[in-house]
Design a protein around this motif. Structure first.
Motif, mmCIF file in Angstrom:
data_model
loop_
_atom_site.group_PDB
_atom_site.id
_atom_site.type_symbol
_atom_site.label_atom_id
_atom_site.label_comp_id
_atom_site.label_asym_id
_atom_site.label_seq_id
_atom_site.Cartn_x
_atom_site.Cartn_y
_atom_site.Cartn_z
ATOM 1 N N MET A 40 84.148 16.704 60.003
ATOM 2 C CA MET A 40 84.091 15.305 60.386
ATOM 3 C C MET A 40 82.648 14.805 60.286
ATOM 4 S SD MET A 40 85.909 13.299 63.257
ATOM 5 C CE MET A 40 85.383 11.748 63.875
ATOM 6 N N ALA A 41 82.486 13.619 59.731
ATOM 7 C CA ALA A 41 81.165 13.040 59.531
ATOM 8 C C ALA A 41 80.532 12.636 60.856
ATOM 9 C CB ALA A 41 81.264 11.820 58.623
ATOM 10 N N ARG A 42 79.228 12.864 60.964
ATOM 11 C CA ARG A 42 78.476 12.399 62.130
ATOM 12 C C ARG A 42 78.274 10.902 61.979
ATOM 13 N NH1 ARG A 42 75.550 16.403 65.276
ATOM 14 N NH2 ARG A 42 75.245 14.635 66.629
ATOM 15 N N ARG A 43 78.514 10.175 63.050
ATOM 16 C CA ARG A 43 78.299 8.732 63.034
ATOM 17 C C ARG A 43 76.885 8.440 63.499
ATOM 18 N NH1 ARG A 43 84.092 6.608 65.358
ATOM 19 N NH2 ARG A 43 85.244 7.082 63.459
ATOM 20 N N VAL A 44 76.158 7.700 62.677
ATOM 21 C CA VAL A 44 74.741 7.460 62.910
ATOM 22 C C VAL A 44 74.476 5.955 62.961
ATOM 23 C CG1 VAL A 44 72.419 7.815 61.989
ATOM 24 C CG2 VAL A 44 74.151 9.599 61.703
ATOM 25 N N PHE A 45 73.809 5.521 64.029
ATOM 26 C CA PHE A 45 73.364 4.133 64.125
ATOM 27 C C PHE A 45 71.940 4.068 63.609
ATOM 28 C CE2 PHE A 45 71.256 0.585 66.190
ATOM 29 C CZ PHE A 45 72.135 -0.451 65.893
ATOM 30 N N LEU A 46 71.667 3.137 62.696
ATOM 31 C CA LEU A 46 70.326 2.952 62.155
ATOM 32 C C LEU A 46 69.653 1.784 62.862
ATOM 33 C CD1 LEU A 46 71.066 3.297 58.332
ATOM 34 C CD2 LEU A 46 70.245 5.055 59.910
ATOM 35 N N SER A 47 68.517 2.054 63.450
ATOM 36 C CA SER A 47 67.729 1.026 64.115
ATOM 37 C C SER A 47 66.481 0.783 63.277
ATOM 38 C CB SER A 47 67.346 1.507 65.519
ATOM 39 O OG SER A 47 66.575 0.532 66.179
ATOM 40 N N PHE A 48 66.270 -0.484 62.909
ATOM 41 C CA PHE A 48 65.118 -0.811 62.065
ATOM 42 C C PHE A 48 64.826 -2.297 62.176
ATOM 43 C CE2 PHE A 48 68.962 -1.088 59.574
ATOM 44 C CZ PHE A 48 68.842 -2.298 58.890
ATOM 45 N N LYS A 49 63.662 -2.690 61.746
ATOM 46 C CA LYS A 49 63.288 -4.111 61.737
ATOM 47 C C LYS A 49 63.995 -4.788 60.572
ATOM 48 C CE LYS A 49 59.363 -7.158 61.923
ATOM 49 N NZ LYS A 49 58.747 -7.633 63.081
ATOM 50 N N ALA A 50 64.558 -5.956 60.804
ATOM 51 C CA ALA A 50 65.361 -6.660 59.797
ATOM 52 C C ALA A 50 64.629 -6.817 58.470
ATOM 53 C CB ALA A 50 65.788 -8.024 60.325
ATOM 54 N N GLU A 51 63.335 -7.021 58.517
ATOM 55 C CA GLU A 51 62.558 -7.206 57.292
ATOM 56 C C GLU A 51 62.494 -5.946 56.429
ATOM 57 O OE1 GLU A 51 61.641 -10.393 60.078
ATOM 58 O OE2 GLU A 51 61.757 -8.239 60.313
ATOM 59 N N ASP A 52 62.890 -4.814 56.988
ATOM 60 C CA ASP A 52 62.869 -3.545 56.246
ATOM 61 C C ASP A 52 64.219 -3.234 55.594
ATOM 62 O OD1 ASP A 52 60.207 -3.037 56.916
ATOM 63 O OD2 ASP A 52 60.793 -2.107 58.808
ATOM 64 N N ARG A 53 65.145 -4.171 55.635
ATOM 65 C CA ARG A 53 66.514 -3.943 55.147
ATOM 66 C C ARG A 53 66.556 -3.310 53.753
ATOM 67 N NH1 ARG A 53 71.308 -3.709 57.111
ATOM 68 N NH2 ARG A 53 73.047 -4.397 55.897
ATOM 69 N N LYS A 54 65.804 -3.835 52.820
ATOM 70 C CA LYS A 54 65.849 -3.303 51.449
ATOM 71 C C LYS A 54 65.338 -1.865 51.401
ATOM 72 C CE LYS A 54 65.801 -7.624 49.035
ATOM 73 N NZ LYS A 54 65.315 -8.445 47.984
ATOM 74 N N ARG A 55 64.373 -1.543 52.225
ATOM 75 C CA ARG A 55 63.847 -0.183 52.261
ATOM 76 C C ARG A 55 64.859 0.781 52.879
ATOM 77 N NH1 ARG A 55 57.894 -0.938 54.727
ATOM 78 N NH2 ARG A 55 57.541 1.182 53.971
ATOM 79 N N VAL A 56 65.699 0.283 53.762
ATOM 80 C CA VAL A 56 66.700 1.104 54.437
ATOM 81 C C VAL A 56 67.925 1.331 53.545
ATOM 82 C CG1 VAL A 56 68.305 1.137 56.405
ATOM 83 C CG2 VAL A 56 65.925 0.439 56.736
ATOM 84 N N ASP A 57 68.209 0.391 52.672
ATOM 85 C CA ASP A 57 69.410 0.481 51.841
ATOM 86 C C ASP A 57 69.497 1.793 51.054
ATOM 87 O OD1 ASP A 57 70.545 -1.859 52.722
ATOM 88 O OD2 ASP A 57 69.785 -3.061 51.043
ATOM 89 N N GLY A 58 68.384 2.304 50.578
ATOM 90 C CA GLY A 58 68.394 3.561 49.831
ATOM 91 C C GLY A 58 68.884 4.733 50.656
ATOM 92 N N LEU A 59 68.630 4.696 51.946
ATOM 93 C CA LEU A 59 69.068 5.769 52.833
ATOM 94 C C LEU A 59 70.587 5.876 52.878
ATOM 95 C CD1 LEU A 59 68.521 7.920 55.016
ATOM 96 C CD2 LEU A 59 68.494 6.067 56.668
ATOM 97 N N ARG A 60 71.255 4.766 52.716
ATOM 98 C CA ARG A 60 72.724 4.764 52.765
ATOM 99 C C ARG A 60 73.337 5.629 51.668
ATOM 100 N NH1 ARG A 60 71.257 -0.116 54.450
ATOM 101 N NH2 ARG A 60 71.998 -0.739 56.495
ATOM 102 N N LEU A 61 72.577 5.909 50.635
ATOM 103 C CA LEU A 61 73.075 6.781 49.566
ATOM 104 C C LEU A 61 73.403 8.178 50.088
ATOM 105 C CD1 LEU A 61 70.665 5.728 46.684
ATOM 106 C CD2 LEU A 61 73.036 5.014 47.019
ATOM 107 N N LEU A 62 72.759 8.579 51.184
ATOM 108 C CA LEU A 62 73.059 9.891 51.769
ATOM 109 C C LEU A 62 74.529 10.011 52.160
ATOM 110 C CD1 LEU A 62 70.099 10.784 54.169
ATOM 111 C CD2 LEU A 62 70.693 11.870 52.017
ATOM 112 N N ALA A 63 75.106 8.909 52.603
ATOM 113 C CA ALA A 63 76.510 8.944 53.029
ATOM 114 C C ALA A 63 77.437 9.247 51.854
ATOM 115 C CB ALA A 63 76.896 7.620 53.679
#
Length: 130
Positions: A1-24
């Motif tokens: 079963m996949a671990r559910r992870v909440f990502l906390s970040f500053k809204a202005e960093d959204r594009k930088r965070v999007d790459g992390l979603r590839l891990l899923a």
């Protein structure tokens, strides 16, 4: 079963965070991400609604990853998300976004005396799953 992870970040960093979603999508990592990019001011008229939606996502997760950029410390939303995560009993991980080597840590990360990890997606996956 996949671990559910909440990502906390500053809204202005959204594009930088999007790459992390590839891990899923990587079959080697069983991770499911929840997050919300909050642009409204912390004291806005929408704050209570936003807080209720964020609380739902934090409650569904067992791990909160605070992704830190040079300006994350200025976000009251990040500190609130970390406080809610702590109340819920989520494991909290503080990790720099890619190419961030130095940053002022959010107040809650400092209060909890959490280790600030340099960006490393494989290490992040290990931290999430440990």
């Amino acid at each position: 079963m996949a671990r559910r992870v909440f990502l906390s970040f500053k809204a202005e960093d959204r594009k930088r965070v999007d790459g992390l979603r590839l891990l899923a999508a990587n079959p080697n990592f069983e991770i499911e991400f929840y997050d919300e990019s909050v642009r409204d001011p912390y004291d806005s008229t929408n704050a209570n609604y936003i807080k209720s939606k964020l609380t739902e996502k934090i409650t569904r997760a067992s791990v909160t990853v605070c992704l830190i950029s040079e300006d994350t410390h200025t976000s009251e939303w990040v500190n609130w998300e970390l406080e809610k995560s702590l109340e819920k009993g989520n494991k909290i991980i503080a990790m720099a976004l890619k190419d961030v080597s130095r940053a002022v840590l959010p107040r809650k990360i400092k209060e909890l005396n959490l280790t600030f990890h340099s960006w490393d997606h494989e290490h992040l996956a290990k931290l999430i799953n440990s």
